[in-house]
Each structure stands twice: as structure tokens, then as C-alpha cells.
Design an enzyme around this catalytic site. Structure first.
Site, PDB file in Angstrom:
ATOM      1  N   THR A   1       0.797  -1.225   0.000  1.00 58.37           N
ATOM      2  CA  THR A   1       0.000   0.000   0.000  1.00 58.37           C
ATOM      3  C   THR A   1       0.833   1.281   0.000  1.00 58.37           C
ATOM      4  O   THR A   1       1.938   1.310   0.555  1.00 58.37           O
ATOM      5  CB  THR A   1      -0.915   0.025   1.245  1.00 58.37           C
ATOM      6  OG1 THR A   1      -1.420   1.338   1.456  1.00 58.37           O
ATOM      7  CG2 THR A   1      -0.174  -0.404   2.513  1.00 58.37           C
TER       8      THR A   1
ATOM      9  N   GLU B   1       0.241   3.600   1.868  1.00 55.85           N
ATOM     10  CA  GLU B   1       0.372   4.009   3.269  1.00 55.85           C
ATOM     11  C   GLU B   1       1.792   3.783   3.784  1.00 55.85           C
ATOM     12  O   GLU B   1       2.199   4.375   4.787  1.00 55.85           O
ATOM     13  CB  GLU B   1      -0.625   3.253   4.148  1.00 55.85           C
ATOM     14  CG  GLU B   1      -2.050   3.749   4.041  1.00 55.85           C
ATOM     15  CD  GLU B   1      -2.232   5.174   4.561  1.00 55.85           C
ATOM     16  OE1 GLU B   1      -2.046   5.392   5.758  1.00 55.85           O
ATOM     17  OE2 GLU B   1      -2.561   6.062   3.762  1.00 55.85           O
TER      18      GLU B   1
ATOM     19  N   TYR C   1      -1.564   0.070  11.003  1.00 54.71           N
ATOM     20  CA  TYR C   1      -1.860  -0.593   9.719  1.00 54.71           C
ATOM     21  C   TYR C   1      -0.637  -0.540   8.806  1.00 54.71           C
ATOM     22  O   TYR C   1      -0.198  -1.560   8.258  1.00 54.71           O
ATOM     23  CB  TYR C   1      -3.059   0.099   9.045  1.00 54.71           C
ATOM     24  CG  TYR C   1      -3.256  -0.272   7.590  1.00 54.71           C
ATOM     25  CD1 TYR C   1      -3.868  -1.466   7.232  1.00 54.71           C
ATOM     26  CD2 TYR C   1      -2.825   0.579   6.557  1.00 54.71           C
ATOM     27  CE1 TYR C   1      -4.062  -1.805   5.885  1.00 54.71           C
ATOM     28  CE2 TYR C   1      -3.009   0.244   5.226  1.00 54.71           C
ATOM     29  CZ  TYR C   1      -3.623  -0.946   4.897  1.00 54.71           C
ATOM     30  OH  TYR C   1      -3.796  -1.283   3.577  1.00 54.71           O
TER      31      TYR C   1
ATOM     32  N   LYS D   1       1.716  -3.545   7.389  1.00 56.71           N
ATOM     33  CA  LYS D   1       1.891  -3.761   5.948  1.00 56.71           C
ATOM     34  C   LYS D   1       3.379  -3.677   5.551  1.00 56.71           C
ATOM     35  O   LYS D   1       3.800  -4.254   4.563  1.00 56.71           O
ATOM     36  CB  LYS D   1       1.065  -2.743   5.154  1.00 56.71           C
ATOM     37  CG  LYS D   1      -0.433  -3.060   5.125  1.00 56.71           C
ATOM     38  CD  LYS D   1      -0.738  -4.186   4.136  1.00 56.71           C
ATOM     39  CE  LYS D   1      -2.218  -4.427   3.995  1.00 56.71           C
ATOM     40  NZ  LYS D   1      -2.548  -5.454   2.995  1.00 56.71           N
TER      41      LYS D   1
HETATM   42  P1  NDP Z   1     -11.598  -4.543   2.167  1.00 57.99           P
HETATM   43  O1  NDP Z   1     -11.548  -4.048   3.568  1.00 57.99           O
HETATM   44  O2  NDP Z   1     -12.753  -4.162   1.307  1.00 57.99           O
HETATM   45  O3  NDP Z   1     -11.513  -6.145   2.170  1.00 57.99           O
HETATM   46  C1  NDP Z   1     -10.706  -6.834   3.075  1.00 57.99           C
HETATM   47  C2  NDP Z   1     -10.946  -8.315   2.931  1.00 57.99           C
HETATM   48  O4  NDP Z   1     -10.153  -9.014   3.897  1.00 57.99           O
HETATM   49  C3  NDP Z   1     -12.405  -8.740   3.195  1.00 57.99           C
HETATM   50  O5  NDP Z   1     -12.733  -9.799   2.339  1.00 57.99           O
HETATM   51  C4  NDP Z   1     -12.340  -9.229   4.637  1.00 57.99           C
HETATM   52  O6  NDP Z   1     -13.358 -10.158   4.972  1.00 57.99           O
HETATM   53  C5  NDP Z   1     -10.984  -9.924   4.601  1.00 57.99           C
HETATM   54  N1  NDP Z   1     -10.432 -10.167   5.934  1.00 57.99           N
HETATM   55  C6  NDP Z   1     -10.233  -9.286   6.936  1.00 57.99           C
HETATM   56  N2  NDP Z   1      -9.709  -9.889   8.010  1.00 57.99           N
HETATM   57  C7  NDP Z   1      -9.550 -11.201   7.678  1.00 57.99           C
HETATM   58  C8  NDP Z   1      -9.064 -12.334   8.359  1.00 57.99           C
HETATM   59  N3  NDP Z   1      -8.638 -12.267   9.619  1.00 57.99           N
HETATM   60  N4  NDP Z   1      -9.034 -13.513   7.707  1.00 57.99           N
HETATM   61  C9  NDP Z   1      -9.502 -13.619   6.432  1.00 57.99           C
HETATM   62  N5  NDP Z   1      -9.995 -12.579   5.743  1.00 57.99           N
HETATM   63  C10 NDP Z   1     -10.011 -11.383   6.356  1.00 57.99           C
HETATM   64  O7  NDP Z   1     -10.222  -4.097   1.480  1.00 57.99           O
HETATM   65  P2  NDP Z   1      -9.933  -3.727  -0.061  1.00 57.99           P
HETATM   66  O8  NDP Z   1     -10.595  -4.694  -0.927  1.00 57.99           O
HETATM   67  O9  NDP Z   1     -10.135  -2.272  -0.253  1.00 57.99           O
HETATM   68  O10 NDP Z   1      -8.353  -3.941  -0.113  1.00 57.99           O
HETATM   69  C11 NDP Z   1      -7.779  -5.208  -0.432  1.00 57.99           C
HETATM   70  C12 NDP Z   1      -6.364  -5.266   0.083  1.00 57.99           C
HETATM   71  O11 NDP Z   1      -5.595  -4.233  -0.513  1.00 57.99           O
HETATM   72  C13 NDP Z   1      -6.208  -5.061   1.586  1.00 57.99           C
HETATM   73  O12 NDP Z   1      -5.134  -5.863   2.005  1.00 57.99           O
HETATM   74  C14 NDP Z   1      -5.859  -3.592   1.721  1.00 57.99           C
HETATM   75  O13 NDP Z   1      -5.136  -3.381   2.907  1.00 57.99           O
HETATM   76  C15 NDP Z   1      -5.011  -3.395   0.486  1.00 57.99           C
HETATM   77  N6  NDP Z   1      -5.003  -2.078  -0.100  1.00 57.99           N
HETATM   78  C16 NDP Z   1      -6.177  -1.448  -0.408  1.00 57.99           C
HETATM   79  C17 NDP Z   1      -6.171  -0.234  -1.041  1.00 57.99           C
HETATM   80  C18 NDP Z   1      -7.433   0.478  -1.403  1.00 57.99           C
HETATM   81  O14 NDP Z   1      -7.358   1.683  -1.686  1.00 57.99           O
HETATM   82  N7  NDP Z   1      -8.572  -0.194  -1.444  1.00 57.99           N
HETATM   83  C19 NDP Z   1      -4.891   0.430  -1.410  1.00 57.99           C
HETATM   84  C20 NDP Z   1      -3.714  -0.355  -1.059  1.00 57.99           C
HETATM   85  C21 NDP Z   1      -3.792  -1.552  -0.440  1.00 57.99           C
HETATM   86  P3  NDP Z   1     -14.849  -9.649   5.427  1.00 57.99           P
HETATM   87  O15 NDP Z   1     -15.566  -9.316   4.153  1.00 57.99           O
HETATM   88  O16 NDP Z   1     -15.383 -10.843   6.123  1.00 57.99           O
HETATM   89  O17 NDP Z   1     -14.644  -8.453   6.306  1.00 57.99           O
HETATM   90  P1  GDR Z   2      -6.895   5.741   3.780  1.00 55.36           P
HETATM   91  O1  GDR Z   2      -8.432   5.858   3.366  1.00 55.36           O
HETATM   92  O2  GDR Z   2      -6.671   6.010   5.204  1.00 55.36           O
HETATM   93  O3  GDR Z   2      -6.139   6.577   2.792  1.00 55.36           O
HETATM   94  O4  GDR Z   2      -6.616   4.185   3.555  1.00 55.36           O
HETATM   95  P2  GDR Z   2      -9.667   6.614   4.063  1.00 55.36           P
HETATM   96  O5  GDR Z   2     -10.680   6.742   3.001  1.00 55.36           O
HETATM   97  O6  GDR Z   2     -10.069   5.946   5.329  1.00 55.36           O
HETATM   98  O7  GDR Z   2      -9.054   8.051   4.438  1.00 55.36           O
HETATM   99  C1  GDR Z   2      -8.556   8.942   3.449  1.00 55.36           C
HETATM  100  C2  GDR Z   2      -8.329  10.299   4.068  1.00 55.36           C
HETATM  101  O8  GDR Z   2      -9.584  10.907   4.392  1.00 55.36           O
HETATM  102  C3  GDR Z   2      -9.499  11.496   5.684  1.00 55.36           C
HETATM  103  N1  GDR Z   2     -10.836  11.590   6.266  1.00 55.36           N
HETATM  104  C4  GDR Z   2     -11.626  10.563   6.611  1.00 55.36           C
HETATM  105  N2  GDR Z   2     -11.454   9.230   6.488  1.00 55.36           N
HETATM  106  C5  GDR Z   2     -12.469   8.411   6.895  1.00 55.36           C
HETATM  107  N3  GDR Z   2     -12.344   7.085   6.743  1.00 55.36           N
HETATM  108  N4  GDR Z   2     -13.623   8.899   7.443  1.00 55.36           N
HETATM  109  C6  GDR Z   2     -13.836  10.250   7.602  1.00 55.36           C
HETATM  110  O9  GDR Z   2     -14.865  10.660   8.092  1.00 55.36           O
HETATM  111  C7  GDR Z   2     -12.792  11.124   7.155  1.00 55.36           C
HETATM  112  N5  GDR Z   2     -12.663  12.466   7.116  1.00 55.36           N
HETATM  113  C8  GDR Z   2     -11.485  12.736   6.575  1.00 55.36           C
HETATM  114  C9  GDR Z   2      -8.558  10.569   6.435  1.00 55.36           C
HETATM  115  O10 GDR Z   2      -8.060  11.234   7.610  1.00 55.36           O
HETATM  116  C10 GDR Z   2      -7.525  10.278   5.375  1.00 55.36           C
HETATM  117  O11 GDR Z   2      -6.564  11.284   5.353  1.00 55.36           O
HETATM  118  C11 GDR Z   2      -7.111   3.499   2.412  1.00 55.36           C
HETATM  119  C12 GDR Z   2      -7.368   2.050   2.811  1.00 55.36           C
HETATM  120  O12 GDR Z   2      -8.023   1.405   1.752  1.00 55.36           O
HETATM  121  C13 GDR Z   2      -6.071   1.329   3.105  1.00 55.36           C
HETATM  122  O13 GDR Z   2      -6.331  -0.062   3.309  1.00 55.36           O
HETATM  123  C14 GDR Z   2      -5.130   1.498   1.903  1.00 55.36           C
HETATM  124  O14 GDR Z   2      -3.909   0.866   2.184  1.00 55.36           O
HETATM  125  C15 GDR Z   2      -4.918   2.976   1.614  1.00 55.36           C
HETATM  126  O15 GDR Z   2      -6.187   3.566   1.359  1.00 55.36           O
HETATM  127  C16 GDR Z   2      -4.033   3.191   0.409  1.00 55.36           C
END
Ligand code: NDP
Ligand code: GDR
Length: 377
Positions: free
Chosen positions: A160, A162, A184, A188
Site C-alpha cells: 500500500t 500508506e 496498519y 503492511k
Molecule cells: P476490504 O476491507 O474491502 O476487504 C478486506 C478483505 O479481507 C475482506 O474480504 C475481509 O473479509 C478480509 N479479511 C479481513 N480480516 C480477515 C481475516 N482475519 N481472515 C480472512 N480474511 C479477512 O479491502 P480492499 O478490498 O479495499 O483492499 C484489499 C487489500 O488491498 C487489503 O489488504 C488492503 O489493505 C489493500 N489495499 C487497499 C487499497 C485500497 O485503496 N482499497 C490500497 C492499497 C492496499 P470480510 O468481508 O469478512 O470483512
Molecule cells: P486511507 O483511506 O486512510 O487513505 O486508507 P480513508 O478513506 O479511510 O481516508 C482517506 C483520508 O480521508 C481522511 N478523512 C476521513 N477518512 C475516513 N475514513 N472517514 C472520515 O470521516 C474522514 N474524514 C477525513 C482521512 O483522515 C484520510 O486522510 C485506504 C485504505 O483502503 C487502506 O487499506 C489502503 O492501504 C490505503 O487507502 C491506500
């Protein structure tokens, strides 16, 4: 170095140790996705089914159904092609379940997407986040070795942006130093390095995708983009008067999840494994996302006040639509992310297709439809 079967030209991933290779030869490409029920897992499953993969997913036990995002793949027989998608109960905290599933499925590709993925929540669930996101990655890598499949399976790790955390340089590329800013991101970071260590130590085909934020109508409701599009849809339909946010000034490089899962797959189709930044190269503040979402419904937001007193007011009506609630602030924030994906363009021929405004439009249209059908969603 150990013998290096990932230099093979065979992109079916069917070379390697006997058991896995035999299974793959007979069955074609077999993917195992951890986190298949999440945003990315659902898009990736769809993408791989279209490519004729047999797709296996790990789901965890929950007290309610947690398969909403992949239900359409079951409902449409064309999509899952007569049972080409199978789900298995398992958990990233349970090594024996991972070994059993890998041994049974004999995947040719593993996509490790499972994670406690919410940055703010990781400050409350710090130990659990490390268990799943850091040690969980180690568990699955070890499970591959336990099954004797380290030479036959190709492994994708969901790393990520992050990891970059505190801004050292902009835009961020594969050479930019990491400075994680949350439990987190620290978890990672372990995942990132253990993948590289196993690649070097055991000659595994293993890649880190350093993906910047990517969103979609399937984004979890408590991430900021989805929270905004849901709330603005509710405001349009008079189901809500205002909503609360935290830091409006943080900037993110937001792309569309459907583009990003393609990059994951591309990383596993090369001759040699490597790590790639995946990003759009554009950055926008949370404030700009709010403005774009309101613009989509033909309203304009102006900002008044400072700090926690700041409010977003709808021009003409003077109604307050956005308030700040400090409970959404993070103990340490990531202020600015902007990725440089030129390596992915050069080596994978990957470029994002969906622009920032197209992303906002897609999410807004989907949430307006959702809220019309189900006002209490
Ligand atoms: P989500 O939160 O939407 O999905 C996470 C998935 O992991 C869900 O299927 C969840 O299951 C499963 N999970 C959580 N805990 C466990 C566990 N203990 N055992 C098995 N499965 C588990 O994340 P995204 O799809 O957005 O992201 C996918 C991956 O990419 C993650 O690793 C995230 O950290 C990473 N990532 C995401 C980014 C983004 O912008 N979306 C950017 C960079 C990295 P359940 O549905 O049951 O909760
Ligand atoms: P992020 O996503 O932390 O970048 O992680 P998120 O959408 O939670 O936050 C983005 C930015 O928005 C600000 N923010 C808020 N965020 C949330 N969730 N709720 C609020 O009300 C709010 N108001 C302002 C946050 O402070 C932050 O700066 C996501 C996840 O998908 C990670 O798993 C992944 O690794 C990174 O993106 C890349």
C-alpha cells in the site's frame, strides 16, 4: 541462487513441483484469493473468471452474510461458469486453515488481499491488525512452503501507498523511502519485506503491488470517498441534512478498483517477479472530493470557518451540509499521496482508464440508485 523456475516462458504457471503442476495442467489456471469478499477481491474474482480461471476464495465466518459483493457472481451462471468459483472458510489468523486450503486447491496464483484494511481502526485494533496484515502474510507464505509449492505458485501481496506515510518526496515511486504512520502501515511494512525476503530466500515468484487508494461503488462504507458519495446521495433524496468528516485537507491519489485489479494480475504474468507502484499520478484533497460529489447533483459547496469550526455550506440555500468531527482525526495523519506509476507503464503496459471525475460519477450514480431503492441503507 536456487533454480529459478519463474524465468520460464510458461505463463500458465504450470511448471514447478509435481503436485501443483499436475493439477494445474489438467485444470488450467487456478487462483486463490484471500479477501475475496472485499472490494478488490470481488473485482478480481470477476476479472479472473472472465479470463477462464478457476477461482477459489477464502471467506471468514461472520454472524451475518459477508458475501454481498460476490453474490452476483453466483447469481449469473455465465459469470461463474458452472461452478468455477468456490469459497472456503479460513482465516489469516489460522495457519492450519491456510495450509488445508492451499493443499486442497493447489492454486497456480495466490492473491493475498485479506486485511484489516482501515487505517483509523488500526489505532484501536493495533495487535489484531498486526496479526492479520503482518503475521497473516507470513502465515500464508509459510503455508505455501509447507505444501511444497514455493516453486510453482505465483504470489501477489496487497501492499500500500500508506507505507510512504510522512511525505519524504512527491510523487512517490518504488525508490521512495517508507515512513509508516499507523499500526496498519507498520503491519503492511512487515508484509512488504517478508514477501521480498521469501522471494530472495526461497526463489519464490512473489510481488508487492504498492497500490495507491482505489475506490468504487463497492468501497466499504466507512472509507472517506464512499462515506461522501452515500451522504451526498442521501442529501439529494432528502434523507439526510448534513454529514460529518475529519481532516478535509489530506490529499490522496484516487483511482478506480476495476483498473487496479488488472494490474495485480499483470504483475503475476511476467517472467521475473518485481514490485510496482500503481497510481493515477493525480492528487486531490478530501475537500475537493466533497465539492465534486455535490457538483454531480448540481449543488455547490462553499467553506466557512477554521479548524473544527469549519463547515461546508450549500450555496443559495445556506444550509450546512458538512461539519467537522474531531473523532475522525487520526493520531498521526498521512497528508499527501501522489504516485508515480511509470515503472508499471513501462514494464506491465498498465495505465489507469478511469479519471477522478469519472470515479466520482460512478460512485455517485450507484449510491443515488442504492438510496432510492433502500433509504435505510
Ligand atoms: P476490504 O476491507 O474491502 O476487504 C478486506 C478483505 O479481507 C475482506 O474480504 C475481509 O473479509 C478480509 N479479511 C479481513 N480480516 C480477515 C481475516 N482475519 N481472515 C480472512 N480474511 C479477512 O479491502 P480492499 O478490498 O479495499 O483492499 C484489499 C487489500 O488491498 C487489503 O489488504 C488492503 O489493505 C489493500 N489495499 C487497499 C487499497 C485500497 O485503496 N482499497 C490500497 C492499497 C492496499 P470480510 O468481508 O469478512 O470483512
Ligand atoms: P486511507 O483511506 O486512510 O487513505 O486508507 P480513508 O478513506 O479511510 O481516508 C482517506 C483520508 O480521508 C481522511 N478523512 C476521513 N477518512 C475516513 N475514513 N472517514 C472520515 O470521516 C474522514 N474524514 C477525513 C482521512 O483522515 C484520510 O486522510 C485506504 C485504505 O483502503 C487502506 O487499506 C489502503 O492501504 C490505503 O487507502 C491506500
Amino acid at each position: 541462487r536456487l533454480s529459478n523456475n519463474h524465468n520460464s516462458k510458461d505463463l500458465n504457471g504450470t511448471t514447478g513441483t509435481a503436485g501443483a503442476g499436475d493439477a494445474a495442467n489438467a485444470r488450467g489456471k487456478i487462483a486463490l484469493i484471500t479477501g475475496i469478499t472485499g472490494q478488490d477481491g470481488s473485482y478480481l474474482a470477476e476479472f479472473l473468471l472472465k479470463k477462464n480461471y478457476e477461482v477459489h476464495g477464502i471467506i471468514r465466518r461472520a454472524s451475518t452474510f459477508n458475501t454481498t459483493r460476490i453474490e452476483h457472481l453466483y447469481a449469473d451462471p455465465k459469470a461463474h461458469k458452472g461452478g468455477r468459483m468456490k469459497l472456503h472458510y479460513g482465516d489469516m489468523t489460522d495457519s492450519s486453515s491456510l495450509v488445508k486450503i492451499i493443499n486442497m486447491v493447489k492454486p497456480t496464483e495466490i492473491y493475498n488481499l485479506a486485511a484489516q484494511s482501515h487505517v483509523k481502526v488500526s489505532f484501536d485494533l493495533s495487535e489484531y491488525t498486526a496479526e492479520v496484515d503482518a503475521v497473516g502474510t507470513l502465515r500464508i507464505l509459510d503455508a505455501i512452503r509447507t505444501c511444497g509449492m514455493e516453486k510453482s505458485v505465483r504470489f501477489y501481496q496487497a501492499s500500500t501507498s500508506e507505507l510512504y506515510g510522512k511525505v519524504v518526496e512527491t510523487p512517490q515511486n518504488e525508490q521512495t523511502p517508507f515512513y509508516p504512520r499507523s499500526p496498519y502501515a507498520c503491519a503492511k511494512m512487515y508484509g512488504f519485506w517478508i514477501v521480498i525476503n521469501y522471494r530472495e530466500a526461497y526463489d519464490m515468484y512473489a510481488c508487492n503491488g504498492i497500490l495507491f487508494n482505489h475506490e468504487s461503488p463497492r468501497r466499504g462504507e466507512n472509507f472517506v470517498t464512499r462515506k461522501i458519495t452515500r451522504s451526498v446521495a442521501k442529501i439529494l433524496l432528502n434523507q439526510m441534512e448534513y454529514f460529518e468528516l475529519g481532516n478535509l485537507d489530506s490529499k490522496r491519489d484516487w483511482g478506480h478498483a476495476s483498473d487496479y485489479v488488472e494490474a495485480m494480475w499483470m504483475m503475476l504474468q511476467r517472467d521475473v517477479p518485481a514490485d510496482y507502484v500503481i497510481a493515477t499520478g493525480e492528487t486531490h484533497s478530501v475537500r475537493e472530493f466533497v465539492e465534486a460529489a455535490f457538483k454531480h447533483i448540481g449543488r455547490e459547496i462553499t467553506w466557512r470557518g477554521k479548524g473544527v469550526e469549519e463547515v461546508g455550506i450549500e450555496r443559495n440555500t445556506e444550509i450546512v451540509r458538512v461539519r467537522i468531527n474531531p473523532k475522525y482525526f487520526r493520531p498521526t495523519e498521512v497528508d499527501l499521496l501522489q504516485g508515480d506509476a511509470s515503472k508499471a507503464k513501462r514494464e506491465l503496459n498498465w495505465t489507469p482508464k478511469v479519471s477522478f471525475l469519472e470515479l466520482v460519477t460512478d460512485m455517485m450514480n450507484a449510491d443515488i440508485e442504492l438510496m432510492k431503492k433502500n433509504p435505510i441503507a
